[in-house]
Design a protein around this motif. Sequence first.
Motif, PDB file in Angstrom:
ATOM      1  N   ASP A 252       0.802  -1.222   0.000  1.00 12.46           N
ATOM      2  CA  ASP A 252       0.000   0.000   0.000  1.00 12.46           C
ATOM      3  C   ASP A 252       0.836   1.274   0.000  1.00 12.46           C
ATOM      4  O   ASP A 252       0.288   2.372  -0.155  1.00 12.46           O
ATOM      5  CB  ASP A 252      -0.944   0.000   1.214  1.00 12.46           C
ATOM      6  CG  ASP A 252      -2.022  -1.064   1.092  1.00 12.46           C
ATOM      7  OD1 ASP A 252      -2.270  -1.508  -0.045  1.00 12.46           O
ATOM      8  OD2 ASP A 252      -2.603  -1.472   2.123  1.00 12.46           O
ATOM      9  N   LEU A 311      -4.732  -2.237  -1.539  1.00  7.24           N
ATOM     10  CA  LEU A 311      -5.772  -1.250  -1.842  1.00  7.24           C
ATOM     11  C   LEU A 311      -5.967  -1.076  -3.344  1.00  7.24           C
ATOM     12  O   LEU A 311      -7.098  -1.087  -3.840  1.00  7.24           O
ATOM     13  CB  LEU A 311      -5.419   0.090  -1.204  1.00  7.24           C
ATOM     14  CG  LEU A 311      -5.606   0.216   0.310  1.00  7.24           C
ATOM     15  CD1 LEU A 311      -5.088   1.561   0.798  1.00  7.24           C
ATOM     16  CD2 LEU A 311      -7.083   0.061   0.665  1.00  7.24           C
ATOM     17  N   SER A 314      -7.571  -4.075  -4.987  1.00  5.29           N
ATOM     18  CA  SER A 314      -8.982  -4.171  -4.618  1.00  5.29           C
ATOM     19  C   SER A 314      -9.822  -3.218  -5.461  1.00  5.29           C
ATOM     20  O   SER A 314     -10.874  -3.599  -5.986  1.00  5.29           O
ATOM     21  CB  SER A 314      -9.169  -3.842  -3.129  1.00  5.29           C
ATOM     22  OG  SER A 314      -8.532  -4.805  -2.329  1.00  5.29           O
ATOM     23  N   ALA A 374     -12.029   9.026  13.343  1.00  8.15           N
ATOM     24  CA  ALA A 374     -11.960   7.563  13.432  1.00  8.15           C
ATOM     25  C   ALA A 374     -11.313   7.108  14.734  1.00  8.15           C
ATOM     26  O   ALA A 374     -11.679   6.068  15.290  1.00  8.15           O
ATOM     27  CB  ALA A 374     -11.176   7.008  12.240  1.00  8.15           C
ATOM     28  N   TRP A 383     -16.618   3.915  10.934  1.00  2.21           N
ATOM     29  CA  TRP A 383     -15.240   3.694  10.502  1.00  2.21           C
ATOM     30  C   TRP A 383     -14.805   2.233  10.568  1.00  2.21           C
ATOM     31  O   TRP A 383     -13.680   1.902  10.179  1.00  2.21           O
ATOM     32  CB  TRP A 383     -14.288   4.544  11.347  1.00  2.21           C
ATOM     33  CG  TRP A 383     -14.496   6.006  11.144  1.00  2.21           C
ATOM     34  CD1 TRP A 383     -15.091   6.879  11.999  1.00  2.21           C
ATOM     35  CD2 TRP A 383     -14.130   6.756   9.979  1.00  2.21           C
ATOM     36  NE1 TRP A 383     -15.127   8.141  11.460  1.00  2.21           N
ATOM     37  CE2 TRP A 383     -14.539   8.093  10.213  1.00  2.21           C
ATOM     38  CE3 TRP A 383     -13.507   6.457   8.770  1.00  2.21           C
ATOM     39  CZ2 TRP A 383     -14.333   9.104   9.276  1.00  2.21           C
ATOM     40  CZ3 TRP A 383     -13.311   7.457   7.850  1.00  2.21           C
ATOM     41  CH2 TRP A 383     -13.721   8.761   8.099  1.00  2.21           C
ATOM     42  N   LYS A 384     -15.669   1.363  11.051  1.00  2.14           N
ATOM     43  CA  LYS A 384     -15.305  -0.043  11.219  1.00  2.14           C
ATOM     44  C   LYS A 384     -14.807  -0.688   9.923  1.00  2.14           C
ATOM     45  O   LYS A 384     -13.800  -1.408   9.927  1.00  2.14           O
ATOM     46  CB  LYS A 384     -16.491  -0.829  11.778  1.00  2.14           C
ATOM     47  CG  LYS A 384     -16.115  -2.225  12.260  1.00  2.14           C
ATOM     48  CD  LYS A 384     -17.285  -2.896  12.960  1.00  2.14           C
ATOM     49  CE  LYS A 384     -16.905  -4.277  13.477  1.00  2.14           C
ATOM     50  NZ  LYS A 384     -18.034  -4.945  14.163  1.00  2.14           N
ATOM     51  N   PRO A 385     -15.470  -0.450   8.775  1.00  2.00           N
ATOM     52  CA  PRO A 385     -14.978  -1.071   7.520  1.00  2.00           C
ATOM     53  C   PRO A 385     -13.614  -0.550   7.078  1.00  2.00           C
ATOM     54  O   PRO A 385     -12.928  -1.184   6.286  1.00  2.00           O
ATOM     55  CB  PRO A 385     -16.067  -0.698   6.497  1.00  2.00           C
ATOM     56  CG  PRO A 385     -17.265  -0.352   7.310  1.00  2.00           C
ATOM     57  CD  PRO A 385     -16.737   0.261   8.560  1.00  2.00           C
ATOM     58  N   TYR A 386     -13.242   0.636   7.591  1.00  2.00           N
ATOM     59  CA  TYR A 386     -11.979   1.261   7.171  1.00  2.00           C
ATOM     60  C   TYR A 386     -10.984   1.351   8.328  1.00  2.00           C
ATOM     61  O   TYR A 386     -10.045   2.141   8.298  1.00  2.00           O
ATOM     62  CB  TYR A 386     -12.253   2.667   6.629  1.00  2.00           C
ATOM     63  CG  TYR A 386     -13.443   2.739   5.714  1.00  2.00           C
ATOM     64  CD1 TYR A 386     -13.371   2.239   4.413  1.00  2.00           C
ATOM     65  CD2 TYR A 386     -14.658   3.282   6.148  1.00  2.00           C
ATOM     66  CE1 TYR A 386     -14.468   2.284   3.573  1.00  2.00           C
ATOM     67  CE2 TYR A 386     -15.765   3.335   5.310  1.00  2.00           C
ATOM     68  CZ  TYR A 386     -15.663   2.828   4.035  1.00  2.00           C
ATOM     69  OH  TYR A 386     -16.755   2.870   3.205  1.00  2.00           O
ATOM     70  N   GLN A 388      -8.601  -0.559   9.331  1.00  2.75           N
ATOM     71  CA  GLN A 388      -7.200  -0.864   9.027  1.00  2.75           C
ATOM     72  C   GLN A 388      -6.448   0.349   8.483  1.00  2.75           C
ATOM     73  O   GLN A 388      -5.232   0.424   8.594  1.00  2.75           O
ATOM     74  CB  GLN A 388      -7.124  -2.004   8.012  1.00  2.75           C
ATOM     75  CG  GLN A 388      -7.463  -3.372   8.601  1.00  2.75           C
ATOM     76  CD  GLN A 388      -7.221  -4.490   7.601  1.00  2.75           C
ATOM     77  OE1 GLN A 388      -7.443  -4.320   6.404  1.00  2.75           O
ATOM     78  NE2 GLN A 388      -6.762  -5.637   8.085  1.00  2.75           N
ATOM     79  N   ILE A 389      -7.183   1.301   7.911  1.00  6.09           N
ATOM     80  CA  ILE A 389      -6.552   2.482   7.337  1.00  6.09           C
ATOM     81  C   ILE A 389      -6.543   3.647   8.321  1.00  6.09           C
ATOM     82  O   ILE A 389      -5.526   4.298   8.529  1.00  6.09           O
ATOM     83  CB  ILE A 389      -7.274   2.915   6.037  1.00  6.09           C
ATOM     84  CG1 ILE A 389      -7.244   1.786   5.012  1.00  6.09           C
ATOM     85  CG2 ILE A 389      -6.640   4.180   5.473  1.00  6.09           C
ATOM     86  CD1 ILE A 389      -8.074   2.062   3.782  1.00  6.09           C
ATOM     87  N   PHE A 390      -7.697   3.904   8.958  1.00  2.00           N
ATOM     88  CA  PHE A 390      -7.853   5.138   9.725  1.00  2.00           C
ATOM     89  C   PHE A 390      -7.722   5.000  11.240  1.00  2.00           C
ATOM     90  O   PHE A 390      -7.443   5.976  11.920  1.00  2.00           O
ATOM     91  CB  PHE A 390      -9.217   5.773   9.405  1.00  2.00           C
ATOM     92  CG  PHE A 390      -9.315   6.327   8.026  1.00  2.00           C
ATOM     93  CD1 PHE A 390      -8.694   7.511   7.681  1.00  2.00           C
ATOM     94  CD2 PHE A 390     -10.022   5.654   7.036  1.00  2.00           C
ATOM     95  CE1 PHE A 390      -8.768   8.024   6.404  1.00  2.00           C
ATOM     96  CE2 PHE A 390     -10.114   6.159   5.752  1.00  2.00           C
ATOM     97  CZ  PHE A 390      -9.482   7.346   5.433  1.00  2.00           C
ATOM     98  N   TRP A 396      -1.774  -1.438  13.606  1.00  2.00           N
ATOM     99  CA  TRP A 396      -1.984  -0.634  12.395  1.00  2.00           C
ATOM    100  C   TRP A 396      -0.787  -0.780  11.447  1.00  2.00           C
ATOM    101  O   TRP A 396       0.366  -0.778  11.860  1.00  2.00           O
ATOM    102  CB  TRP A 396      -2.143   0.839  12.779  1.00  2.00           C
ATOM    103  CG  TRP A 396      -2.430   1.746  11.620  1.00  2.00           C
ATOM    104  CD1 TRP A 396      -3.645   2.077  11.111  1.00  2.00           C
ATOM    105  CD2 TRP A 396      -1.457   2.452  10.823  1.00  2.00           C
ATOM    106  NE1 TRP A 396      -3.499   2.938  10.044  1.00  2.00           N
ATOM    107  CE2 TRP A 396      -2.172   3.173   9.840  1.00  2.00           C
ATOM    108  CE3 TRP A 396      -0.072   2.521  10.834  1.00  2.00           C
ATOM    109  CZ2 TRP A 396      -1.539   3.974   8.900  1.00  2.00           C
ATOM    110  CZ3 TRP A 396       0.564   3.313   9.883  1.00  2.00           C
ATOM    111  CH2 TRP A 396      -0.166   4.023   8.935  1.00  2.00           C
TER     112      TRP A 396
END
Length: 533
Positions: A252, A311, A314, A374, A383-386, A388-390, A396
């Motif tokens: 990423d 990312l 995907s 987040a 923010w749960k689906p994101y 890993q990013i935020f 992390w």
Amino acid sequence: MSKKSKVKINMREVFTDIISKLVGVYVFLMLCVFPLFAIDKYYNILEEKYYFFYIVTAATAGLVAVVGLIGLLGGAFKKKKDSNDEEKRENLLKKLWNALTVTDRFIILFIIAAALSTCFSAWPYEAMWGNMGRLQGLFFYILAVTAYFLISRFFKPTETMVYLFLTSGALVALWGISDYLGMDIFGWRADANDYHAMLNFTSSIGNVNSFTAVIAIYFGAALAMAVGSEKPYYAYLLLFIYSIALITGISDNAVLGIGGVCAVLPFVLFDNLKLTGKYVIGIGVFALSLAFTGTLPLWYDRTPIQPGTGLLRSFAYDYYKYFFVMAFILFLIGAAFIYADTRKPGRRVKLLKPAWGVLCALVIIAVILAFVDANSGEHEELWKPYAQIFVFSDKWGSNRGYAWKKAFEFFKDFSFAKMLIGTGPETYAIAMIENYYQEMLDKMRVVFDSPHSEPIQYLFTTGILGFTGYYGAVVSSCIRGLKGSYVVRAFAAGLIGVTFTSVINISVPIVTPLVIIMMAVAATTVNIEKKTD
């Protein structure tokens, strides 16, 4: 009888030309051979790259020193006597200082900080040779600074050299793409004892994070060449190859590299319609690469073997149809800009740069606000689906959160002097092992030998002075390079790409020598014929 005219030979120019040719050969070896160089597959690739850089740089510096000494003894560099010689000698240091560029001064600050941190380190031997890390000790940086001054003073970049470099890069990229497709054309993975671990290594670079960092250099340089060259077709083709390599590299940090290049270049391009149009077409090429990569599962019957998704991959797999449409639209917009320029060549548009600046500022503010919200915990479901990013935590970024947190915990407890010069190059691993070895095993099940972020690494190991020197050199050389010809701009764009990836990357001798070369050429003091962009 005709008299033969006497030709006066300028020995200073002769010896300078010899040195320039030696440095030119060095740059060719580092740009075109070094990225492809490997002997024992992936087993010792880091050490092999290190020794290639070490031997070639030391040999070149030695040859340049010999030629320079011969020229000096032969009077090639002797100046005419002047009645004010004594006064000039008194002002020698002042003249030398004034002859240095801003980048030169930052580089000198960095190497002084690295030397001081080594001398006063609790582990001076390890700091000198970097043997407890990735071999980037003080000795490595002395070679790197030597290479910087040789290149910035004696190398004249040409379009031919850039395309040789980019063509070599295409081989690196295509090799990586073939690995993604499971071809393993040289059998470097099949013979490995730990095949699954070896899947994280690719091409002639090694670790996938280092691979995408190197490809980010090629990506930036190719985009700059496509925009600046009068015949950009080959550059666009190379850009397409590099884009696919970044997508299939499954790291990423590629997002940061691409984003950095695409965000910064418009600030030097967007007052010219033709350059703006060619830039937009370049972004269209990247969109097309996403669309093409997204179609792979439709016609290629072997599932890519790399673990993880990435990312970019995907997005490519999920939205490839939209990227085809996006690419088509961008090509039309780019063509429209170029056509508008043909109607009135050289036309300047004053609003594009400010508008782009506002857009970039809004994006940066939005990202910062997203991170803040987040991590506040107030909208956890949103923010749960994101996460890993935020959402920042110890896990992390593949456990980077833990390594970063520990680095800053150490740093805040440093004495003021240690904050200035750090613990010594490549000593982060020692500090972690001596203080958190068991905790790392119990909590993270891994021992960190690097904070996995170059800015944090330089701050921790060379202190505030070293950090300022290194990144001051990066920023100042980029600014200088972006103002130069499109050939020099290509090196600055490559430096931008790899610097953005370094935020979440390890500094290694597989990548750093290329970074130094990008920096040196971008900050060149050699007079270069300015070609029309």
